[in-house]
Design a protein around this motif. Structure first.
Motif, PDB file in Angstrom:
ATOM      1  N   GLY A  48       0.817  -1.212   0.000  1.00  0.00           N
ATOM      2  CA  GLY A  48       0.000   0.000   0.000  1.00  0.00           C
ATOM      3  C   GLY A  48       0.850   1.260   0.000  1.00  0.00           C
ATOM      4  O   GLY A  48       0.544   2.234  -0.698  1.00  0.00           O
ATOM      5  N   LEU A  49       1.952   1.226   0.766  1.00  0.00           N
ATOM      6  CA  LEU A  49       2.836   2.386   0.847  1.00  0.00           C
ATOM      7  C   LEU A  49       3.527   2.636  -0.489  1.00  0.00           C
ATOM      8  O   LEU A  49       3.656   3.793  -0.919  1.00  0.00           O
ATOM      9  CB  LEU A  49       3.870   2.178   1.954  1.00  0.00           C
ATOM     10  CG  LEU A  49       4.804   3.358   2.238  1.00  0.00           C
ATOM     11  CD1 LEU A  49       4.009   4.574   2.687  1.00  0.00           C
ATOM     12  CD2 LEU A  49       5.845   2.984   3.295  1.00  0.00           C
ATOM     13  N   ALA A  50       3.962   1.574  -1.154  1.00  0.00           N
ATOM     14  CA  ALA A  50       4.597   1.721  -2.468  1.00  0.00           C
ATOM     15  C   ALA A  50       3.624   2.382  -3.444  1.00  0.00           C
ATOM     16  O   ALA A  50       4.016   3.244  -4.247  1.00  0.00           O
ATOM     17  CB  ALA A  50       5.036   0.352  -2.992  1.00  0.00           C
ATOM     18  N   HIS A  51       2.359   1.998  -3.350  1.00  0.00           N
ATOM     19  CA  HIS A  51       1.337   2.606  -4.216  1.00  0.00           C
ATOM     20  C   HIS A  51       1.197   4.102  -3.928  1.00  0.00           C
ATOM     21  O   HIS A  51       1.111   4.913  -4.859  1.00  0.00           O
ATOM     22  CB  HIS A  51       0.000   1.901  -4.006  1.00  0.00           C
ATOM     23  CG  HIS A  51      -1.137   2.533  -4.735  1.00  0.00           C
ATOM     24  ND1 HIS A  51      -1.316   2.419  -6.097  1.00  0.00           N
ATOM     25  CD2 HIS A  51      -2.159   3.324  -4.293  1.00  0.00           C
ATOM     26  CE1 HIS A  51      -2.393   3.093  -6.464  1.00  0.00           C
ATOM     27  NE2 HIS A  51      -2.924   3.643  -5.388  1.00  0.00           N
ATOM     28  N   LEU A  52       1.195   4.476  -2.653  1.00  0.00           N
ATOM     29  CA  LEU A  52       1.099   5.904  -2.296  1.00  0.00           C
ATOM     30  C   LEU A  52       2.302   6.673  -2.841  1.00  0.00           C
ATOM     31  O   LEU A  52       2.148   7.755  -3.421  1.00  0.00           O
ATOM     32  CB  LEU A  52       1.031   6.077  -0.778  1.00  0.00           C
ATOM     33  CG  LEU A  52      -0.247   5.633  -0.061  1.00  0.00           C
ATOM     34  CD1 LEU A  52      -0.167   6.016   1.407  1.00  0.00           C
ATOM     35  CD2 LEU A  52      -1.488   6.230  -0.693  1.00  0.00           C
ATOM     36  N   HIS A  53       3.494   6.118  -2.636  1.00  0.00           N
ATOM     37  CA  HIS A  53       4.703   6.805  -3.096  1.00  0.00           C
ATOM     38  C   HIS A  53       4.698   6.956  -4.617  1.00  0.00           C
ATOM     39  O   HIS A  53       5.097   7.995  -5.147  1.00  0.00           O
ATOM     40  CB  HIS A  53       5.947   6.044  -2.630  1.00  0.00           C
ATOM     41  CG  HIS A  53       6.163   6.134  -1.146  1.00  0.00           C
ATOM     42  ND1 HIS A  53       7.092   5.354  -0.479  1.00  0.00           N
ATOM     43  CD2 HIS A  53       5.574   6.904  -0.182  1.00  0.00           C
ATOM     44  CE1 HIS A  53       7.067   5.641   0.814  1.00  0.00           C
ATOM     45  NE2 HIS A  53       6.145   6.581   1.015  1.00  0.00           N
ATOM     46  N   GLU A  54       4.239   5.915  -5.312  1.00  0.00           N
ATOM     47  CA  GLU A  54       4.144   6.002  -6.777  1.00  0.00           C
ATOM     48  C   GLU A  54       3.116   7.049  -7.205  1.00  0.00           C
ATOM     49  O   GLU A  54       3.218   7.625  -8.289  1.00  0.00           O
ATOM     50  CB  GLU A  54       3.771   4.637  -7.356  1.00  0.00           C
ATOM     51  CG  GLU A  54       4.908   3.616  -7.292  1.00  0.00           C
ATOM     52  CD  GLU A  54       4.434   2.209  -7.595  1.00  0.00           C
ATOM     53  OE1 GLU A  54       3.228   2.047  -7.936  1.00  0.00           O
ATOM     54  OE2 GLU A  54       5.242   1.273  -7.482  1.00  0.00           O
ATOM     55  N   SER A  55       2.125   7.287  -6.331  1.00  0.00           N
ATOM     56  CA  SER A  55       1.103   8.306  -6.613  1.00  0.00           C
ATOM     57  C   SER A  55       1.566   9.692  -6.188  1.00  0.00           C
ATOM     58  O   SER A  55       0.828  10.669  -6.317  1.00  0.00           O
ATOM     59  CB  SER A  55      -0.204   7.953  -5.888  1.00  0.00           C
ATOM     60  OG  SER A  55      -0.665   6.676  -6.276  1.00  0.00           O
ATOM     61  N   GLY A  56       2.803   9.756  -5.640  1.00  0.00           N
ATOM     62  CA  GLY A  56       3.375  11.041  -5.247  1.00  0.00           C
ATOM     63  C   GLY A  56       2.999  11.511  -3.863  1.00  0.00           C
ATOM     64  O   GLY A  56       3.024  12.709  -3.563  1.00  0.00           O
TER      65      GLY A  56
END
Length: 379
Positions: A148-156
């Protein structure tokens, strides 16, 4: 301010499930969809910061859809009351689980995957527990959190306030929530104020710096907390806590934990951001490569072995049944059975399998011999 059965627009408040400086979070039902339940984040009117609320909603929308991020339903204003509406995670938060509360905690206790390490009472006199998770459960949850965190970081987006209370559970699936102080990623996001939960904050956070690595630090604290039942920096007084975060090293994990897991936590909690994992994906991959956890479990090994045995069993089972239709054939069947033991091997894992086979063939052989004896007497 808020109370049970209070009506907020079409929503009826059922029970309070969280609170903080912003206001409160309530479980609620919508009269338009009476079978569905929602989480309502309600700000106290005297603390409303419309800019901050708009920012939170914007970041939540930017996060998009991901199984490890709690979905936003919407935001509405009811008679001047701002409500942020999200899905309701039925199994509470990771904090509830580590406090031994809820049906999931009870299930994991029965499975010996959640251990009570301390019991006591809170300020209200209520019984509370402090628990730790098994290595397997802690790692599985951390892997989900990192996805989930990787997804947030990829979303900026930098979350900035990762802690057990902000990780909600749907079954054993962790879902990141509460984007109240999240920020859009820049090289080093700066803030004029120190915001977040201190026990989960990296050293540079106290200087107002935030980046991907500050979220990685928080994950390291959470993983340590799940494995030990304690915080890596347990100091209660604020000055002592800040000093420990800057200068102390956490107590090592017990020797029952894989060395690779200790190394992962040490890297996540490195004082320098440059020495930590540079992305959530890197930490995710490291956890999945722990040798002791990547091996198949005993149950998986037995299942595979039994499946293989069943395949070998099929090719000679039918001829044996045909042979056993006669008494002499029963003797042949016994010979084939004994030969099968040699063919399949006699490892300890096969003992139960062979015992069941022996009982089956032994009973069938006895019946056939008795039948043969009875026929001879008739003659």
């Amino acid at each position: 301010m808020f109370r049970t059965h209070q009506q907020i627009g079409s929503y009826t408040l059922i029970k309070r499930i969280g609170s903080g400086g912003f206001g409160e979070v309530w479980l609620a039902k919508d009269s338009n969809k009476p079978t569905s339940k929602y989480a309502l984040k309600l700000s106290h009117k005297d603390r409303v910061d419309s800019k901050q609320i708009a920012q939170e909603i914007g970041h939540w929308v930017l996060s998009g859809k991901h199984p490890n991020v709690l979905p936003l339903i919407g935001a509405k204003i009811f008679g001047g009351q701002i409500a942020i509406i999200s899905e309701y995670a039925s199994d509470g938060s990771l904090q509830d689980l580590l406090n031994g509360q809820g049906s999931l905690a009870n299930k994991l206790k029965r499975e010996s995957k959640l251990t009570i390490i301390w019991k006591g009472k809170n300020k209200q006199g209520e019984e509370i527990e402090r628990c730790s998770l098994s290595i397997e459960e802690a790692v599985k949850l951390t892997v989900g959190i990192l996805e989930g965190l990787a997804h947030l970081h990829e979303s900026g987006i930098i979350h900035r306030d990762l802690k057990p209370a902000n990780i909600l559970l749907s079954g054993k699936t962790p879902r990141l929530s509460d984007f109240g102080i999240s920020r859009i990623i820049t090289t080093d996001s700066l803030s004029e104020t120190v915001s977040g939960t201190w026990a989960y904050m990296a050293p540079e956070c106290f200087d107002g710096k935030r980046n991907v690595q500050t979220d990685i630090w928080s994950i390291g604290v959470i993983l340590y907390r799940m494995l030990t039942g304690n915080l890596p920096f347990p100091q209660k007084e604020q000055t002592a806590l800040i000093g420990a975060i800057h200068t102390h090293e956490p107590e090592p994990l017990s020797t029952s934990n894989p060395i690779a897991l200790q190394n992962i936590i040490s890297k996540a909690l490195a004082k320098s951001p440059m020495e930590r994992y540079q992305t959530a994906e890197q930490m995710h991959k490291a956890l999945q490569l722990i040798p002791e956890l990547s091996k198949p479990t005993k149950r998986e090994t037995l299942a595979k072995l039994n499946s293989s045995n069943e395949e070998k069993f099929r090719w000679w089972f039918l001829p044996v049944i045909l042979l056993m239709l006669t008494v002499p054939g029963a003797i042949c069947a016994l010979i084939v059975y004994l030969a099968s033991k040699y063919l399949l091997g006699m490892s300890s894992e096969n003992v139960r399998y062979y015992t069941l086979e022996a009982e089956f063939f032994g009973s069938l052989l006895t019946l056939l011999l008795l039948e043969g004896t009875s026929e001879n007497k008739k003659k």
